[in-house]
Write a protein that holds these residues in place. Structure first.
Motif, PDB file in Angstrom:
ATOM      1  N   PRO A 122       0.830  -1.207   0.000  1.00 11.65           N
ATOM      2  CA  PRO A 122       0.000   0.000   0.000  1.00 11.65           C
ATOM      3  C   PRO A 122       0.860   1.251   0.000  1.00 11.65           C
ATOM      4  O   PRO A 122       2.002   1.229   0.423  1.00 11.65           O
ATOM      5  N   LYS A 123       0.283   2.332  -0.499  1.00 14.31           N
ATOM      6  CA  LYS A 123       1.022   3.588  -0.484  1.00 14.31           C
ATOM      7  C   LYS A 123       1.308   3.989   0.956  1.00 14.31           C
ATOM      8  O   LYS A 123       0.447   3.894   1.810  1.00 14.31           O
ATOM      9  N   LYS A 124       2.516   4.440   1.199  1.00 10.64           N
ATOM     10  CA  LYS A 124       2.877   4.864   2.547  1.00 10.64           C
ATOM     11  C   LYS A 124       2.163   6.178   2.879  1.00 10.64           C
ATOM     12  O   LYS A 124       1.923   7.002   2.028  1.00 10.64           O
ATOM     13  N   ARG A 125       1.831   6.294   4.155  1.00 13.37           N
ATOM     14  CA  ARG A 125       1.213   7.524   4.610  1.00 13.37           C
ATOM     15  C   ARG A 125       2.131   8.709   4.327  1.00 13.37           C
ATOM     16  O   ARG A 125       3.346   8.615   4.429  1.00 13.37           O
ATOM     17  N   LYS A 126       1.545   9.818   3.989  1.00 13.81           N
ATOM     18  CA  LYS A 126       2.340  11.027   3.809  1.00 13.81           C
ATOM     19  C   LYS A 126       2.859  11.487   5.167  1.00 13.81           C
ATOM     20  O   LYS A 126       2.316  11.146   6.212  1.00 13.81           O
ATOM     21  N   ASP A 127       3.914  12.287   5.129  1.00 11.61           N
ATOM     22  CA  ASP A 127       4.517  12.784   6.357  1.00 11.61           C
ATOM     23  C   ASP A 127       3.503  13.511   7.228  1.00 11.61           C
ATOM     24  O   ASP A 127       3.525  13.396   8.450  1.00 11.61           O
ATOM     25  N   LEU A 128       2.594  14.263   6.605  1.00  8.74           N
ATOM     26  CA  LEU A 128       1.634  15.047   7.373  1.00  8.74           C
ATOM     27  C   LEU A 128       0.760  14.148   8.232  1.00  8.74           C
ATOM     28  O   LEU A 128       0.500  14.456   9.407  1.00  8.74           O
ATOM     29  N   PHE A 129       0.289  13.036   7.688  1.00  8.52           N
ATOM     30  CA  PHE A 129      -0.560  12.125   8.459  1.00  8.52           C
ATOM     31  C   PHE A 129       0.177  11.654   9.708  1.00  8.52           C
ATOM     32  O   PHE A 129      -0.393  11.622  10.809  1.00  8.52           O
ATOM     33  N   GLU A 130       1.430  11.275   9.564  1.00  8.97           N
ATOM     34  CA  GLU A 130       2.207  10.802  10.706  1.00  8.97           C
ATOM     35  C   GLU A 130       2.413  11.904  11.742  1.00  8.97           C
ATOM     36  O   GLU A 130       2.386  11.656  12.947  1.00  8.97           O
ATOM     37  N   LYS A 131       2.611  13.134  11.278  1.00  9.44           N
ATOM     38  CA  LYS A 131       2.750  14.258  12.213  1.00  9.44           C
ATOM     39  C   LYS A 131       1.439  14.478  12.980  1.00  9.44           C
ATOM     40  O   LYS A 131       1.449  14.727  14.195  1.00  9.44           O
ATOM     41  N   LEU A 132       0.323  14.391  12.274  1.00  7.39           N
ATOM     42  CA  LEU A 132      -0.979  14.544  12.926  1.00  7.39           C
ATOM     43  C   LEU A 132      -1.234  13.395  13.899  1.00  7.39           C
ATOM     44  O   LEU A 132      -1.797  13.591  14.982  1.00  7.39           O
ATOM     45  N   ARG A 133      -0.807  12.192  13.512  1.00  9.61           N
ATOM     46  CA  ARG A 133      -0.995  11.027  14.372  1.00  9.61           C
ATOM     47  C   ARG A 133      -0.174  11.169  15.664  1.00  9.61           C
ATOM     48  O   ARG A 133      -0.645  10.826  16.749  1.00  9.61           O
ATOM     49  N   THR A 134       1.043  11.682  15.527  1.00  9.16           N
ATOM     50  CA  THR A 134       1.899  11.891  16.701  1.00  9.16           C
ATOM     51  C   THR A 134       1.271  12.905  17.648  1.00  9.16           C
ATOM     52  O   THR A 134       1.245  12.714  18.876  1.00  9.16           O
ATOM     53  N   LEU A 135       0.739  13.997  17.087  1.00  9.47           N
ATOM     54  CA  LEU A 135       0.069  14.999  17.906  1.00  9.47           C
ATOM     55  C   LEU A 135      -1.153  14.401  18.597  1.00  9.47           C
ATOM     56  O   LEU A 135      -1.389  14.642  19.798  1.00  9.47           O
ATOM     57  N   ARG A 136      -1.923  13.610  17.854  1.00 11.79           N
ATOM     58  CA  ARG A 136      -3.113  12.979  18.425  1.00 11.79           C
ATOM     59  C   ARG A 136      -2.744  12.091  19.613  1.00 11.79           C
ATOM     60  O   ARG A 136      -3.399  12.113  20.657  1.00 11.79           O
TER      61      ARG A 136
END
Length: 714
Positions: free
Chosen positions: A538-552
């Motif tokens: 699958p396509k890897k998550r974009k950097d932004l998603f991971e940054k949002l996930r870390t904040l969450r």
């Protein structure tokens, strides 16, 4: 607060709910939906169910896991005065739902035996002073609180996981049988019963047990199109699991096993291969089980290997896959368990391993129980699903009485279909036999009649005299059985388990018999074994998603709630795609209501803005200017925003045009100006650079426009 003290509270604080008229808040349903839950529209059937409850009707709601059942009683609880009582079977489920409601600015609490007495007293105090919109209680605790309920206004009663009340249900729970008393204790209060897994017999029994037979019944589509369904042979399971997990990174998933020993064995092998996984079963100390569940819910452990006891009380929305290491004992259980994945509406994968050894083991479990025949019949139907040669989603939906014709395109059978032939005549013979047997016989007898068997039971009932006797004598018994199973999976026939497993015709069967509808049956010749193919990465998550996930994750840890209570993966994906820049834009993100907007908008917008700035710094300067222009910024605005001259901005446009990007330069220069540049070019044949052109036009034509004219002339 003791019951004695409660009885001394004056009734003027909160008058009992003695009248059928439902008082409502003025705000509209959709306003409540957006303000408190962050959604712009209802899912199928939600609004109709909510209206039924608000009208004071008793209601049965059958909705798929992840289909939005909870909203059907949570929103009416906000629209009506008083407190909604929610009867829920599991403490963990209560806590998760209350956490999610509180995060949305809704006053909700739960009451159960796990709480210290001080916490229980605080909950009851809040109830008595009208500070709770929803109160969750276990069925075992319910009747200890009736003295309190009589002294407050109860807006509605919701019975969650209502299949637990029915002996026909797959998860029967004796404490639920006492709920028939609700009609006596709360005669004027609407009752809504909700479940994701109930066939027709279970639905009827739920309404009968709750004494709401005259209530409204809503059966939503059981379809969860985002779930991919797959069944594989049960050989080399652990190797297949490891292959399956290779591309799953840190995705959350559940592996279901039949035995405690299997959960530990599988978890150990996954850990040995570097995966974060934990076993979960009833033999583990309660405190440790609770810790494992919390680690899973909070994304600290992505993989749980569990017995079927795990998951019912978890509202985790970002489970991406479910594996059944062994075949489940019935389709209801299978459907509920795969439904624990993809609750956020994003793609999810359900993989089931199947072997005859699983069937043998499950038959042993059922043998000797009070409902042995019933359980064995459902197990046989589960086996038929596992061996299906037609679309699995059709088979699943048809089992629940939702008759569909189109294949789904999102299961293993649809992806790699078998060879089919025109089986209309065979189907007509089978349907005709079921009809001539008055839909009173089970599969074995129907096949015996079609084969023309000479057994005593057929002659005792006189079945040798019906027209379809021996109508399919040329087809081997086993093959005919497989064709009947295919018709069951295609929704042509149904099994009524609660009536000795008799076969009945569906509307589709009548189309086959009387309207010339064609039927395709799968060729029973076994194809050669196909080697397992590696799934596409699958396509890897974009950097932004991971940054949002870390904040969450950080915000969830600070609040002491699961990550999905802050925002679901679907909300984070929406932020990733829309990249909101203002509070108003953030309010349009799916799942953002008023409470979450006030609480989280600023911090999430900061992360998104920083990410955008970082991305922009990596983009070539000429490319950035064009991006801004394409977003609607004028040349002057781009110049001001980027701190560069307008001449430079135009130069960037020309550079991008030379690199092959689509931009119409003629929008910046007139045809007369282009002609003037062409004349100057003829007059200045030996000129070098642009200065002679600038002088030629007496410094009235800017350099960028001269460049455009020369480029367009070429």
């Amino acid at each position: 607060m003791s019951e004695q003290n409660a009885s001394q509270i004056p009734q003027s604080i909160n008058e009992p709910n003695k009248h059928p008229e439902r008082s409502r808040r003025k705000r509209s349903r959709r306003e409540l939906l957006k303000t408190h839950f962050g959604f712009d529209s209802f899912r199928p059937n939600q609004e109709e169910i909510i209206e039924s409850v608000l009208a004071g009707e008793h209601t049965l709601a059958i909705m798929p896991t992840g289909g939005g059942k909870s909203l059907c009683f949570q929103l009416p609880a906000l629209a009506l005065e008083g407190t909604a009582i929610v009867i829920s079977p599991l403490i963990a489920l209560m806590k998760d739902q209350v956490d999610a409601l509180n995060a949305n600015g809704i006053m909700a609490s739960y009451y159960n035996s796990s709480q210290p007495s001080e916490a229980q007293e605080e909950v009851l105090n809040n109830l008595m002073i009208g500070q709770l919109q929803l109160l969750y209680v276990a069925p075992e605790s319910l009747w200890n609180l009736t003295n309190y309920f009589q002294k407050t206004e109860i807006s509605l009663i919701a019975v969650d996981e209502a299949h637990c009340i029915s002996a026909w249900g797959h998860d029967f729970r004796p404490a639920y049988t006492q709920l028939s008393r609700l009609q006596d204790e709360f005669p004027q209060t609407p009752i809504i019963a909700l479940t994701a897994t109930a066939d027709r017999a279970t639905q009827d029994d739920i309404m009968k047990q709750l004494r709401i037979e005259n209530g409204k019944r809503f059966v939503s589509s059981f379809d969860r199109p985002n779930l991919y369904m797959e069944v594989r042979p049960g050989q080399q399971r652990i190797q297949q699991v490891l292959q399956f997990l290779k591309d799953k990174e840190n995705q959350s998933g559940i592996i279901y096993c039949l035995s405690r020993k299997s959960t530990e064995k599988v978890a150990e092998k996954l850990v040995a291969k570097g995966y974060k996984a934990k076993a979960y079963h009833a033999g583990i100390e309660a405190e440790e089980r609770s810790r494992i569940q919390e680690d899973f819910v909070n994304d600290r452990i992505p993989i749980i290997v569990a017995t079927i006891a795990f998951g019912m009380g978890i509202d985790k929305s970002n489970v991406r896959w479910v594996i059944h290491y062994n075949m489940p004992k019935n389709i209801e259980g299978y459907y509920q368990e795969i439904g624990r994945s993809g609750r956020d509406g994003l793609p999810a994968h359900g993989l089931m391993f199947y072997s005859f050894a699983d069937v043998v083991q499950l038959r042993k479990f059922a043998t000797g129980t009070a409902t042995e025949a019933f359980q064995l019949a459902k197990l046989e139907r589960m086996q038929q699903f596992a061996e299906a040669l037609s679309c699995r989603r059709k088979a699943l939906l048809n089992y629940f009485g939702e008759h569909v014709i189109q294949d789904c395109g999102n299961c293993d059978i649809c992806k790699m279909p078998p060879k089919y032939f025109d089986g209309t005549v065979i189907a007509q013979k089978i349907c005709s036999a079921v009809a001539r047997l008055q839909e009173q016989e089970a599969m074995g007898m129907v096949i015996d009649v079609l084969r023309g068997s000479q057994n005593a039971q057929i002659f005792e009932k006189g079945y040798q005299n019906i027209k379809t006797f021996a109508a399919a004598k040329e087809i081997p018994w086993k093959d005919l059985q497989q064709y009947v199973i295919q018709l069951l999976n295609q929704g042509v026939l149904e099994v009524w388990f609660h009536e000795k497993g008799r076969l009945v015709l569906t509307p589709t069967a009548k189309q086959i018999l009387f309207e010339g509808k064609k039927v395709r049956l799968a060729d029973l010749t076994q194809p050669e074994a196909v080697a397992l193919t590696k799934e596409k990465t699958p396509k890897k998550r974009k950097d932004l998603f991971e940054k949002l996930r870390t904040l969450r994750t950080k915000l969830a840890q600070e609040a002491g709630v699961p990550a999905y209570v802050v925002f679901s993966d679907a909300s984070l994906e929406d932020m990733e795609q829309k990249t909101p820049k203002t509070v108003a834009e953030f309010a349009e993100i799916s799942g953002v209501g008023r409470a979450k907007l006030e609480k989280y908008a600023d911090v999430f917008l900061q992360v998104i803005a920083k990410h955008q700035d970082a991305m922009e710094s990596k983009v070539a300067t000429h490319e950035r200017s064009l991006q801004l222009f394409e977003k609607g910024f004028s040349v002057t605005e781009i110049s001001n925003k980027r701190g560069i001259s307008e001449n430079t901005v135009y130069g960037h446009f020309l550079k991008m045009k030379e690199l092959g990007h689509t931009i119409d330069l003629s929008q910046f220069i007139t045809s007369e100006e282009i002609s003037a540049v062409q004349k100057a070019k003829q007059a200045l044949k030996d000129a070098e650079g642009l200065r002679p052109y600038f002088d030629y036009f007496e410094e009235q034509m800017p350099y960028w426009k001269i460049k455009f004219g020369l480029f367009l002339d070429d």
